[in-house]
Design a protein around this motif. Structure first.
Motif, PDB file in Angstrom:
ATOM      1  N   ARG A 260      26.929 -33.805 -49.399  1.00 56.03           N
ATOM      2  CA  ARG A 260      25.820 -34.701 -49.062  1.00 56.03           C
ATOM      3  C   ARG A 260      26.372 -36.031 -48.557  1.00 56.03           C
ATOM      4  O   ARG A 260      25.858 -36.614 -47.617  1.00 56.03           O
ATOM      5  CB  ARG A 260      24.923 -34.909 -50.288  1.00 56.03           C
TER       6      ARG A 260
ATOM      7  N   THR B  79      21.435 -25.952 -53.948  1.00 57.13           N
ATOM      8  CA  THR B  79      20.085 -25.775 -53.418  1.00 57.13           C
ATOM      9  C   THR B  79      20.131 -25.058 -52.071  1.00 57.13           C
ATOM     10  O   THR B  79      19.302 -24.199 -51.770  1.00 57.13           O
ATOM     11  CB  THR B  79      19.385 -27.151 -53.290  1.00 57.13           C
TER      12      THR B  79
ATOM     13  N   ASP C 101      15.963 -24.214 -59.958  1.00 53.60           N
ATOM     14  CA  ASP C 101      17.038 -25.115 -59.536  1.00 53.60           C
ATOM     15  C   ASP C 101      17.232 -26.233 -60.574  1.00 53.60           C
ATOM     16  O   ASP C 101      16.246 -26.820 -61.038  1.00 53.60           O
ATOM     17  CB  ASP C 101      16.621 -25.732 -58.188  1.00 53.60           C
ATOM     18  N   ASP C 102      18.467 -26.518 -60.911  1.00 52.86           N
ATOM     19  CA  ASP C 102      18.804 -27.654 -61.782  1.00 52.86           C
ATOM     20  C   ASP C 102      18.265 -27.508 -63.194  1.00 52.86           C
ATOM     21  O   ASP C 102      17.545 -28.395 -63.697  1.00 52.86           O
ATOM     22  CB  ASP C 102      18.296 -28.973 -61.171  1.00 52.86           C
TER      23      ASP C 102
HETATM   24 MG    MG Z   1      20.163 -29.315 -55.587  1.00 47.63          MG
END
Ligand code: MG
Ligand code: ADP
Length: 492
Positions: free
Chosen positions: A356, A197, A257-258
């Motif tokens: 993350r 992202t 996205d995704d």
């Molecule tokens: Mg993402």
């Protein structure tokens, strides 16, 4: 045959005039709903199992057990309750969270939300064939296109490059410089939290700053699907359908996205297929991300899968130690916070899965340091405390620090001495042993080890390791010492 049944029963409720395309859309919606007819009961049973683990048995019996699943409507599981009071209660955030948690735990792509309606609504729901407004659907309407606000921190400059992501970054940068001309479509795949992202936003930020009039659409696949479903279920006078097409097919760059969330969304796949073709033929840029290579998206129609694979497919993998170290240093610096080298290594060695999680670990460490009135993390015990839930502290963690600590206590010298410049034998030998053990037990680059030992010359590190390795062949005393230290390390 169900197609005839569909045309005669559903269409009159919805349309005054109807186009061939709408017929195809409705066919797909109906087919999808048909497929899901029995699914709602199965899914609700599984959700109930999860909910029963979270709520008291009294609440469960009173408020959840008697709900009746009547339909699964594009991810929305429609549940009928028996009174207004029950509906109000289940809509409150205190109770709604049980639905959300159970959906998360179940992790079935067919269900994304539970919608509770009461008995009266059930009748009109069935009669009008789902024409009631579902509560969250307003957000999914297609409004006039407003420029998307990209996250300003997600830029190419802020993206730390290493072996795991350099190709993806280079491809994305080429796309941002020359949309529609270099790699089309660009398909980026990799696990969660690895920067997919971030890269899409970086493309958005870059293109916006170089060409403010470019029409760039970034959307999560979930939002795309919701928009699409809204466009066909609220399609009075064809208006929403038109808006949907206008929005997505007028893009200069479409970033989706995704796309793994297209699983089970057959009619949205159809919509993407047509959007894709229109944009591609007009030389507009398409960028897609997913958690896996397009060839592994088995649930996609073959023609869509082959479109996704037709450009450049690049992966992002988990960052190696050096990249993790660089990321930690950069993120700490951005927050005006200092980490001593050994703390950086400690975090980088122990939080390995994704970026993350590294960010989460940093936030915790900074928070704990602030609690202790420190603006620099240099105390390993605070860091261990901060990360006790993230890493298995009780299990054996080998780090440069833990090995050096064991060597220092064995030879009874301090950490300052072992990392310092003294060349006397009582310090130099432990230093060489520590370097030998670190290189032997941890797969670290020699640069990292030379940094740790006070920026020592690279050749000094190699010399120390080779010296101990050679001496161990003949020196029994040293052999015993190294064996003892290994035992200490393993017991810690
Ligand atoms: Mg993402
Ligand atoms: P994904 O979409 O792959 O799940 P994200 O793009 O949401 O992952 O990244 C998760 C977090 O990690 C974001 O805050 C992002 O800025 C950060 N991040 C990921 N890769 C990098 C990188 N190479 N350099 C700096 N930050 C990164």
């Amino acid at each position: 045959m169900w197609i005839n049944y569909k045309f005669s029963t559903i269409i009159p409720h919805y349309f005054h005039t109807i186009s061939t395309r709408q017929i195809i859309d409705y066919e797909l919606v109906f087919y999808y709903n048909n497929l899901c007819m029995k699914e709602e009961v199965k899914i609700w049973d599984n959700l109930l199992d999860e909910i029963s683990k979270d709520v008291s048995s009294v609440s469960f019996d009173l408020w959840f057990k008697n709900l009746e699943p009547i339909s699964l409507d594009f991810g929305k599981l429609i549940l009928v309750c028996s009174s207004d009071k029950q509906k109000e209660l289940l809509k409150s955030s205190d109770y709604k969270k049980y639905f959300t948690n159970s959906i998360k735990k179940l992790n079935n792509p067919l269900v994304t939300e539970c919608v509770v309606i009461n008995k009266n609504e059930k009748e009109s729901y069935i009669k009008d064939n789902k024409s009631i407004e579902l509560e969250s659907s307003k957000e999914d309407s297609i409004e006039e296109t407003v420029p998307y606000k990209f996250n300003e921190n997600y830029t190419f400059d802020n993206f730390v490059v290493g072996n795991s992501n350099n190709i993806a970054k280079a491809a994305a940068f080429a796309v941002a410089q020359n949309p529609g001309k270099s790699h089309n479509p660009l398909f980026i795949y990799g696990g969660v939290g690895l920067g997919k992202t971030h890269i899409l936003h970086a493309i958005g930020n870059y293109v916006t700053s170089h060409n403010p009039s470019a029409n760039i659409i970034y959307t999560t696949t979930e939002q795309f699907v919701n928009n699409y479903v809204y466009s066909i279920t609220h399609n009075k006078n064809n208006e929403q359908n038109f808006k949907f097409r206008e929005k997505y097919r007028k893009a200069d760059i479409l970033m989706l996205d995704d796309v793994q969330f297209l699983s089970g969304k057959d009619s949205s796949q159809e919509a993407i297929f047509h959007t894709f073709n229109d944009l591609y033929q007009a030389n507009k840029q398409i960028v897609l991300t997913s958690d896996r290579h397009p060839r592994e998206l088995n649930f996609l129609e073959e023609r869509l899968r082959s479109r996704f694979q037709s450009g450049l497919n690049v992966d992002i993998s988990s960052p190696d130690l050096e990249t993790r170290i660089a990321i930690i240093q950069k993120k700490a610096f951005q927050q005006n916070f200092n980490f001593s080298k050994s703390i950086v290594y400690f975090i980088a060695e122990n939080i390995t899965s994704n970026i993350r999680e590294i960010e989460g670990a940093l936030k915790k460490v900074i928070f704990y340091c602030q609690l202790n009135n420190k603006d620099c993390a240099d105390d390993l015990s605070i860091v261990r405390e901060a990360l006790k839930d993230d890493i298995d502290i009780s299990s054996h963690i080998l780090t440069m620090d833990s090995i050096t600590d064991a060597v220092c206590s064995y030879y009874n010298i301090t950490k300052e001495e072992i990392k310092g410049g003294k060349k006397s034998k009582n310090i130099a030998l432990p230093r060489q042993v520590a370097i030998y053990l670190i290189l032997e037990l941890l797969s670290l680059p020699q640069m990292t080890v030379s940094d740790y030992f006070g920026d020592r010359d690279h050749s000094a590190i190699i010399y120390a390791r080779d010296k101990i390795a050679t001496s161990l062949e003949t020196d029994n005393l040293l052999k015993k010492q190294v064996k003892d230290i290994r035992n200490i390390i393993q017991k810690n």
